[in-house]
Motif scaffolding. Structure first.
Motif, PDB file in Angstrom:
ATOM      1  N   ILE A  24       0.891  -1.175   0.000  1.00 18.25           N
ATOM      2  CA  ILE A  24       0.000   0.000   0.000  1.00 18.25           C
ATOM      3  C   ILE A  24       0.923   1.217   0.000  1.00 18.25           C
ATOM      4  CG2 ILE A  24      -1.925   1.197   1.088  1.00 18.25           C
ATOM      5  CD1 ILE A  24      -2.674  -1.350   2.538  1.00 18.25           C
ATOM      6  N   ARG A  48       0.353   9.955   7.458  1.00 20.78           N
ATOM      7  CA  ARG A  48      -0.594  10.900   8.048  1.00 20.78           C
ATOM      8  C   ARG A  48      -1.878  10.178   8.377  1.00 20.78           C
ATOM      9  NH1 ARG A  48      -2.364  16.114   5.713  1.00 20.78           N
ATOM     10  NH2 ARG A  48      -1.754  15.553   3.591  1.00 20.78           N
ATOM     11  N   LEU A  63     -13.189   3.963   1.872  1.00 21.18           N
ATOM     12  CA  LEU A  63     -11.846   3.962   1.305  1.00 21.18           C
ATOM     13  C   LEU A  63     -11.920   3.474  -0.142  1.00 21.18           C
ATOM     14  CD1 LEU A  63      -9.793   2.411   4.261  1.00 21.18           C
ATOM     15  CD2 LEU A  63      -9.543   4.733   3.383  1.00 21.18           C
ATOM     16  N   GLU A 123       7.906   1.662   8.790  1.00 20.79           N
ATOM     17  CA  GLU A 123       6.650   1.042   8.316  1.00 20.79           C
ATOM     18  C   GLU A 123       6.139  -0.027   9.280  1.00 20.79           C
ATOM     19  OE1 GLU A 123       8.019  -0.462   4.634  1.00 20.79           O
ATOM     20  OE2 GLU A 123       7.706   1.398   3.526  1.00 20.79           O
ATOM     21  N   ARG A 126      10.822   3.899  -1.172  1.00 19.01           N
ATOM     22  CA  ARG A 126       9.896   4.888  -0.617  1.00 19.01           C
ATOM     23  C   ARG A 126       9.265   4.390   0.667  1.00 19.01           C
ATOM     24  NH1 ARG A 126       8.973   8.996  -4.448  1.00 19.01           N
ATOM     25  NH2 ARG A 126      10.835   8.844  -5.721  1.00 19.01           N
ATOM     26  N   LEU A 127       8.736   5.348   1.411  1.00 21.10           N
ATOM     27  CA  LEU A 127       7.938   4.982   2.576  1.00 21.10           C
ATOM     28  C   LEU A 127       6.549   4.556   2.101  1.00 21.10           C
ATOM     29  CD1 LEU A 127       7.994   4.984   5.744  1.00 21.10           C
ATOM     30  CD2 LEU A 127       6.771   7.162   5.594  1.00 21.10           C
ATOM     31  N   ASN A 128       6.103   3.421   2.578  1.00 21.46           N
ATOM     32  CA  ASN A 128       4.789   2.898   2.223  1.00 21.46           C
ATOM     33  C   ASN A 128       3.937   2.748   3.484  1.00 21.46           C
ATOM     34  OD1 ASN A 128       5.526   2.057  -0.669  1.00 21.46           O
ATOM     35  ND2 ASN A 128       7.094   1.011   0.560  1.00 21.46           N
ATOM     36  N   MET A 129       2.649   2.498   3.285  1.00 25.75           N
ATOM     37  CA  MET A 129       1.825   2.118   4.435  1.00 25.75           C
ATOM     38  C   MET A 129       2.003   0.634   4.730  1.00 25.75           C
ATOM     39  SD  MET A 129      -1.574   4.440   3.931  1.00 25.75           S
ATOM     40  CE  MET A 129      -1.372   4.943   2.229  1.00 25.75           C
ATOM     41  N   VAL A 130       2.087  -0.158   3.657  1.00 22.15           N
ATOM     42  CA  VAL A 130       2.394  -1.583   3.789  1.00 22.15           C
ATOM     43  C   VAL A 130       3.401  -1.942   2.714  1.00 22.15           C
ATOM     44  CG1 VAL A 130       1.493  -3.943   3.540  1.00 22.15           C
ATOM     45  CG2 VAL A 130       0.124  -2.216   4.739  1.00 22.15           C
ATOM     46  N   ILE A 139       2.380   5.144  -0.453  1.00 24.60           N
ATOM     47  CA  ILE A 139       1.931   6.510  -0.144  1.00 24.60           C
ATOM     48  C   ILE A 139       2.054   7.365  -1.396  1.00 24.60           C
ATOM     49  CG2 ILE A 139       2.438   8.590   1.198  1.00 24.60           C
ATOM     50  CD1 ILE A 139       3.457   6.665   3.438  1.00 24.60           C
ATOM     51  N   ASP A 198      -1.736   9.999  -0.121  1.00 23.22           N
ATOM     52  CA  ASP A 198      -0.828  11.012   0.438  1.00 23.22           C
ATOM     53  C   ASP A 198      -1.574  12.014   1.316  1.00 23.22           C
ATOM     54  OD1 ASP A 198      -2.115  12.147  -1.675  1.00 23.22           O
ATOM     55  OD2 ASP A 198      -0.311  12.861  -2.711  1.00 23.22           O
ATOM     56  N   GLY A 199      -2.806  11.703   1.657  1.00 27.59           N
ATOM     57  CA  GLY A 199      -3.536  12.502   2.641  1.00 27.59           C
ATOM     58  C   GLY A 199      -3.587  11.748   3.954  1.00 27.59           C
ATOM     59  N   ALA A 200      -4.509  12.155   4.816  1.00 31.18           N
ATOM     60  CA  ALA A 200      -4.645  11.453   6.085  1.00 31.18           C
ATOM     61  C   ALA A 200      -5.488  10.195   5.871  1.00 31.18           C
ATOM     62  CB  ALA A 200      -5.306  12.364   7.114  1.00 31.18           C
ATOM     63  N   VAL A 201      -4.949   9.055   6.249  1.00 25.29           N
ATOM     64  CA  VAL A 201      -5.656   7.779   6.135  1.00 25.29           C
ATOM     65  C   VAL A 201      -5.895   7.296   7.569  1.00 25.29           C
ATOM     66  CG1 VAL A 201      -5.547   5.397   5.324  1.00 25.29           C
ATOM     67  CG2 VAL A 201      -4.513   7.240   3.959  1.00 25.29           C
ATOM     68  N   THR A 202      -7.131   7.009   7.880  1.00 24.51           N
ATOM     69  CA  THR A 202      -7.451   6.638   9.252  1.00 24.51           C
ATOM     70  C   THR A 202      -6.957   5.229   9.561  1.00 24.51           C
ATOM     71  OG1 THR A 202      -9.336   8.090   9.263  1.00 24.51           O
ATOM     72  CG2 THR A 202      -9.371   6.315  10.859  1.00 24.51           C
ATOM     73  N   ALA A 203      -6.308   5.092  10.687  1.00 26.43           N
ATOM     74  CA  ALA A 203      -5.848   3.781  11.131  1.00 26.43           C
ATOM     75  C   ALA A 203      -7.058   2.907  11.418  1.00 26.43           C
ATOM     76  CB  ALA A 203      -5.007   3.934  12.395  1.00 26.43           C
TER      77      ALA A 203
END
Lengths: 186, 425
Positions: free
Chosen positions: A68, B192, A148, B352, A80-84, A70, A176-181
């Protein structure tokens, strides 16, 4: 409906049929490998909505990557930095975390229902299919709905063990916005 | 020890005692509005790290309280923080999160501004003859100062110098930056997310060692034994929290990594970094390899700077109050500017693993904070306790109130500053 308008519709359908780049006869979506891949993608979605993570983990090739990102543009996920950004090892730990009961967000995760459609076929070879699609996930937790939307890419590989996911990239429209955990998986 | 009961009779400042605060601090919209005015529009607010705007013309957009700003670096190398609002009819002049520009042009009527904010051009200027003087209509400039690459801005032009405000926190900022291991520290991407809770719940959390093994049990179970051991500070007497003044505090989780330049050579490098050690050893002397690898998890502490930024082990945590019950958090991953690519990538993977909306740590924090907000509506006369460790708090020779890292000295320091600022008229 008048016969005239029917004729007009037929005409425009004929036009569409001859429009460059678009096939309205049986196209690649009818290819048995593509049909099998779509069935796998929908099966995966069913398992994720059911939070059957241990079954989900078995859908992957040993080298399979689950991403996933960013950065909406990047293909170089490792840099790159990713969410997953999961290989088999991270996936194993992720599934353990989600099922073992120590993660308070996983225990309290939203209920979800996701719809995947708008399939298009990318690479199509003897042993692999790349599918692109759109996913809309609606979740519900504590009086609030979560929405989502994402573009998905699945590369499905046909192996001796059957069709397996070799790559899944989930590009959230708000990556690249705010994604809720959330406590669940996309 | 002294404890002050919460007194709800004398204005909002009185709602914070020395060791407890009213639950109303999380739930009252009027308090939130006053916090914006008395804290976020009065004090120094972190807006950027210099690596985010590396060249002349580089900019990023940010928000202070509710007010949109542009942070940029001009051709003289100075940092500017400008209100993102055209002087004509109020439109924002930039809606790009980051980039490079020669200036900013309002999309509505094309009033154009320099990087320093001067109004350069007005289309069809005849209509303004004798009405508008361009030199009197710049984008509003905030006060800007930086320390060790950390850029802060303030709406308060009369505010004390940034270095005075940071005070003893500067010692810890300097220590934090040593994780660059000889390279400058750089931002390398950010997560974020938002949670349904008040901003102070997050402010407290950065100095809350007490929650770590409970909320983050699933993360602890997933990492290698050495990393889990490194963060097993619950009964480590050297793991302490210092209150540093002006609301700032530092929570030390890994005492042996407080000053990464100090190395007695007894610590084994973590086995998980074997591939990095092997690669770096081909071109670097052993002591440099050791310095880089020991710094891989960042500094051994969370430095909490009142009110909106923390320098938290290997990342920056930035909070932005959205509403009394909603807060946005950025977790900015840090790397070594010009350092080995493999090291920076490893640091991304570590980040991460814990951080972000699908990390192994953040979702559990977020769930805990949501629960605090929900619970805080119950019985507004029942205070929130921040009194842990009050009985064992001592003062160091530096004058820092200090207790164990699982204690709440850092929160008491932050609420002390909150009370002081909310008392100001």
């Amino acid at each position: 409906m008048t016969s005239q308008s029917t004729a007009t519709e037929l005409d425009s359908a004929t036009e569409l049929n001859t429009a460059p780049g678009l096939e309205l006869r049986l196209g690649r979506l009818a290819d048995p490998r593509v049909a099998q891949a779509i069935e796998l993608v929908w099966h995966e979605a069913t398992l994720l909505d059911a939070k059957a993570y241990e079954d989900w983990e078995r859908l992957w090739t040993a080298d399979g990557k689950y991403v996933i990102p960013i950065d909406p543009e990047t293909e170089d996920f490792e840099a790159r930095l990713n969410m997953v950004y999961d290989d088999a090892r991270m996936r194993r730990m992720r599934v353990t975390r989600l099922v073992e009961g120590y993660s308070m967000s996983a225990v309290a995760a939203a209920r979800t229902a996701r719809t995947i459609s708008r399939f298009t076929v990318g690479e199509l070879t003897e042993d692999a299919v790349t599918l692109r699609s759109a996913q809309v996930l609606v979740g519900f937790k504590r009086e609030k709905h979560i929405l989502l939307a994402a573009d998905l890419t699945h590369r499905v590989r046909f192996t001796e063990e059957g069709a397996l996911i070799d790559l899944k990239v989930v590009r959230l429209v708000n990556s690249d916005g705010a994604v809720t955990a959330s406590g669940f998986l996309l | 020890m002294t404890t002050t009961p919460v007194d709800s009779g004398r204005g909002f400042a009185a709602l914070a005692g020395t060791d407890r605060v009213a639950g109303q601090l999380y739930t009252d919209p009027d308090i939130f509005e006053q916090e914006l005015e008395k804290i976020f529009y009065r004090t120094w607010i972190w807006v950027a790290h210099e690596s985010e705007i590396p060249e002349a013309g580089s900019f990023k957009t940010a928000t202070i309280g509710r007010q949109p700003v542009i942070v940029n670096r001009d051709r003289k190398g100075n940092f500017n923080v400008l209100l993102n609002r055209c002087r004509h009819r109020g439109a924002s002049v930039c809606e790009v999160p980051r980039g490079k520009a020669n200036g900013f042009t309002c999309p509505y009527h094309s009033w154009s501004y320099s990087l320093e904010g001067q109004l350069r051009g007005i289309p069809y200027p005849e209509g303004y003859e004798g009405v508008v003087e361009k030199k009197e209509m710049p984008l509003e400039r905030l006060r800007v100062e930086s320390y060790a690459g950390m850029i802060f801005a303030s709406f308060n032009q009369e505010i004390e110098p940034l270095e005075d405000f940071l005070g003893d926190a500067k010692i810890w900022i300097d220590r934090f930056m040593k994780q660059g291991a000889g390279y400058p520290v750089k931002a390398q991407g950010e997560h974020r997310f938002r949670f349904d809770g008040n901003w102070k719940i997050q402010l407290e959390n950065t100095t809350d060692g007490y929650h770590f093994p409970i909320v983050h049990r699933s993360w602890m179970a997933s990492v290698d034994a050495e990393t889990a051991d490194m963060l097993s500070f619950m009964t480590d007497e050297n793991a302490v929290t210092h209150a540093l003044g002006n609301g700032h505090s530092v929570a030390i989780m890994v005492p042996e990594h407080v000053d990464l330049e100090e190395d007695d050579g007894t610590e084994d490098l973590q086995g998980r970094f074997g591939h990095i050690i092997e690669e770096l050893s081909q071109t670097m002397p052993p002591e440099q390899v050791r310095r880089i690898v020991r710094s891989m998890h960042g500094a051994g502490f969370n430095l909490n700077l009142f009110p909106n930024v923390a320098m938290s082990m290997s990342f920056f945590r930035v909070l932005r109050p959205i509403a009394v019950n909603e807060t946005e958090i950025q977790h900015i991953a840090l790397g070594l500017d010009g350092g080995p690519e493999s090291v920076n990538r490893e640091r991304l993977r570590i980040h991460e693993h814990f951080q972000g909306p699908f990390g192994f740590g953040t979702p559990d924090d977020s769930e805990a904070w949501d629960r605090v907000q929900r619970g805080a509506y119950a019985n507004k006369d029942m205070p929130i306790l921040v009194n842990r460790g009050l009985g064992r708090e001592r003062t160091t020779e530096e004058g820092w109130k200090t207790s164990h890292v699982t204690d709440e000295s850092g929160m008491r320091e932050a609420y002390g500053q909150w009370k002081k600022m909310m008392s100001n008229d």
